[in-house]
Design an enzyme around this catalytic site. Structure first.
Site, PDB file in Angstrom:
ATOM      1  N   GLN A  98       0.844  -1.186   0.000  1.00  0.00           N
ATOM      2  CA  GLN A  98       0.000   0.000   0.000  1.00  0.00           C
ATOM      3  C   GLN A  98       0.887   1.247   0.000  1.00  0.00           C
ATOM      4  O   GLN A  98       1.698   1.446   0.909  1.00  0.00           O
ATOM      5  CB  GLN A  98      -0.919   0.042   1.221  1.00  0.00           C
ATOM      6  CG  GLN A  98      -1.904   1.208   1.136  1.00  0.00           C
ATOM      7  CD  GLN A  98      -2.691   1.422   2.397  1.00  0.00           C
ATOM      8  OE1 GLN A  98      -2.138   1.829   3.417  1.00  0.00           O
ATOM      9  NE2 GLN A  98      -3.980   1.137   2.351  1.00  0.00           N
ATOM     10  N   TYR A 179      -5.890  10.624   4.177  1.00  0.00           N
ATOM     11  CA  TYR A 179      -4.542  10.899   3.685  1.00  0.00           C
ATOM     12  C   TYR A 179      -4.621  11.662   2.349  1.00  0.00           C
ATOM     13  O   TYR A 179      -5.687  12.114   1.952  1.00  0.00           O
ATOM     14  CB  TYR A 179      -3.743   9.609   3.619  1.00  0.00           C
ATOM     15  CG  TYR A 179      -3.622   8.983   5.001  1.00  0.00           C
ATOM     16  CD1 TYR A 179      -2.914   9.626   6.019  1.00  0.00           C
ATOM     17  CD2 TYR A 179      -4.266   7.784   5.314  1.00  0.00           C
ATOM     18  CE1 TYR A 179      -2.842   9.091   7.298  1.00  0.00           C
ATOM     19  CE2 TYR A 179      -4.194   7.242   6.594  1.00  0.00           C
ATOM     20  CZ  TYR A 179      -3.491   7.897   7.578  1.00  0.00           C
ATOM     21  OH  TYR A 179      -3.429   7.377   8.850  1.00  0.00           O
ATOM     22  N   ARG A 226      -7.674   2.083  -2.550  1.00  0.00           N
ATOM     23  CA  ARG A 226      -8.528   1.985  -1.362  1.00  0.00           C
ATOM     24  C   ARG A 226      -9.277   3.296  -1.160  1.00  0.00           C
ATOM     25  O   ARG A 226      -8.688   4.385  -1.234  1.00  0.00           O
ATOM     26  CB  ARG A 226      -7.695   1.673  -0.122  1.00  0.00           C
ATOM     27  CG  ARG A 226      -8.574   1.248   1.074  1.00  0.00           C
ATOM     28  CD  ARG A 226      -7.761   0.908   2.289  1.00  0.00           C
ATOM     29  NE  ARG A 226      -8.507   0.006   3.156  1.00  0.00           N
ATOM     30  CZ  ARG A 226      -8.360  -0.060   4.471  1.00  0.00           C
ATOM     31  NH1 ARG A 226      -7.507   0.739   5.084  1.00  0.00           N
ATOM     32  NH2 ARG A 226      -9.056  -0.908   5.188  1.00  0.00           N
ATOM     33  N   GLY A 315      -8.831  -6.956   9.410  1.00  0.00           N
ATOM     34  CA  GLY A 315      -7.649  -6.385  10.020  1.00  0.00           C
ATOM     35  C   GLY A 315      -7.202  -7.116  11.258  1.00  0.00           C
ATOM     36  O   GLY A 315      -6.333  -7.984  11.210  1.00  0.00           O
TER      37      GLY A 315
END
Length: 358
Positions: A98, A179, A226, A315
């Site tokens: 990622q 982000y 994502r 996760g």
């Protein structure tokens, strides 16, 4: 009857042996931007995943958002990651890295000469971060000029090429969780008046440019993205997510990317919209309500049964259960994750979670 979780899935040029994806999870155990042999052990333990997506990895120095996170913008960093990919492939696993440019979620203490983090607009997150000097406020970032935007695209291209050198099967672009790419999408963090701000078409421009450029560089079948519609993490506010993400998905569809990875944030309607509009593989981290903080094997099976997605990312279950597919097949038991060891530290809470046959 075989569970949908254990059906195979074509993904680009890969065939995933199951539909259990290991979600990206920051663990803050890199040293000077370099992955360690311990990380190779950690990821190799989890090679039974249909696909591993690594922790967020900065594509450039100014893209780092946290201490002790790995980078992928130097030959030395690529070589350190090569130990990880070799270890995963030796266990017949598949692994995407990622790429996470943190944008305004950073701090001058992380950068040479105390530079400010970069963002679409000079708006602080209002949050704080852990630094070597303790907890400090995120500063007001420097608004990116057009040359900064072009450089950010080039940084993603260069990092993707390093990913190929490092032996990754592909890259995931982090367009979620507040982000940089998400900061361009959201109307409260993007107040620009040029071609990258204002209208929906302008706010999706950076995401599409990065996806297209990286796809052109390494092949679109090796690129995922994502997204997290409506997610308020890191001070994000999206006034109307549905038309924003509908436009984004329609713009991404012709690029033939490997997948869209959707982190749901209490907006099942937007998930259903994206499912209708996206022609390729959809990986879902399902959270039908904001109160839903984790994904269980049952909730993973349920969204596959409903046809909401093609694979499910988990996760904390992967964090604490390196042999997760075997445990799901056996109906448990499942190790409980230890939050005190999530970030930083050594092997404890990282590579010492027992497997069923231990």
């Amino acid at each position: 009857m075989v569970s949908h979780l254990f059906e195979t899935l074509p993904l680009g040029k890969l065939t995933l042996p199951n539909r259990l994806v290991m979600a990206p999870m920051t663990r803050s155990r890199a040293r000077d931007g370099l992955q360690t042999p311990l990380a190779a052990e950690y990821y190799a333990q989890r090679a039974g995943a249909g696909l591993i997506i690594t922790e967020g990895t900065q594509p450039c120095v100014i893209g780092q958002g946290y201490i002790d996170t790995p980078g992928l913008h130097t030959p030395e960093q690529a070589e350190a990651w090569r130990r990880v990919t070799d270890a995963v492939h030796e266990k017949q696993g598949r692994i995407f890295v990622q790429l996470m440019h943190s944008g305004r979620i950073g701090h001058p203490s992380l950068y040479p000469d105390g530079a400010l983090p970069l963002a679409p607009s000079a708006i602080a997150s209002g949050g704080r971060m852990y630094t070597p000097q303790g907890m400090l406020d995120h500063p007001t970032p420097r608004e990116m000029g057009l040359d900064d935007i072009a450089r950010a695209v080039e940084d993603h291209i260069a990092a993707a090429k390093y990913a190929m050198d490092a032996g990754f099967d592909g890259v995931e672009l982090h367009g979620a969780n507040g982000y940089l790419i998400h900061q361009f999408l959201a109307d409260n963090t993007n107040r620009r008046t040029d071609a990258y701000g204002g209208s929906v078409d302008n706010r999706i421009r950076f995401a599409v440019e990065v996806a297209q450029a990286v796809g052109d560089a390494i092949g679109p079948e090796r690129v995922g993205i994502r997204l997290s519609p409506g997610n308020t993490t890191n001070g994000i506010e999206e006034s109307d997510p549905a038309p924003l993400y509908e436009a984004l998905i329609r713009a991404l569809a012709p690029l033939n990317l490997a997948y869209v990875h959707l982190m749901e944030f209490g907006s099942r309607e937007v998930t259903e919209l994206i499912r209708r509009e996206w022609p390729g593989v959809l990986i879902l981290n399902p959270h039908a309500t904001p109160e839903e903080t984790s994904v269980t094997p049952e909730s993973a099976e349920a969204v596959l049964d409903k046809g909401l997605c093609d694979a499910v990312s988990l996760g904390s279950l992967w964090l604490a259960n390196p042999d997760l597919p075997a445990r799901i097949r056996a109906g448990g038991p499942f190790n409980a994750p230890d939050p005190d060891t999530f970030y930083g530290g050594d092997h404890r809470g990282y590579t010492d979670y027992p497997a069923l046959d231990d």
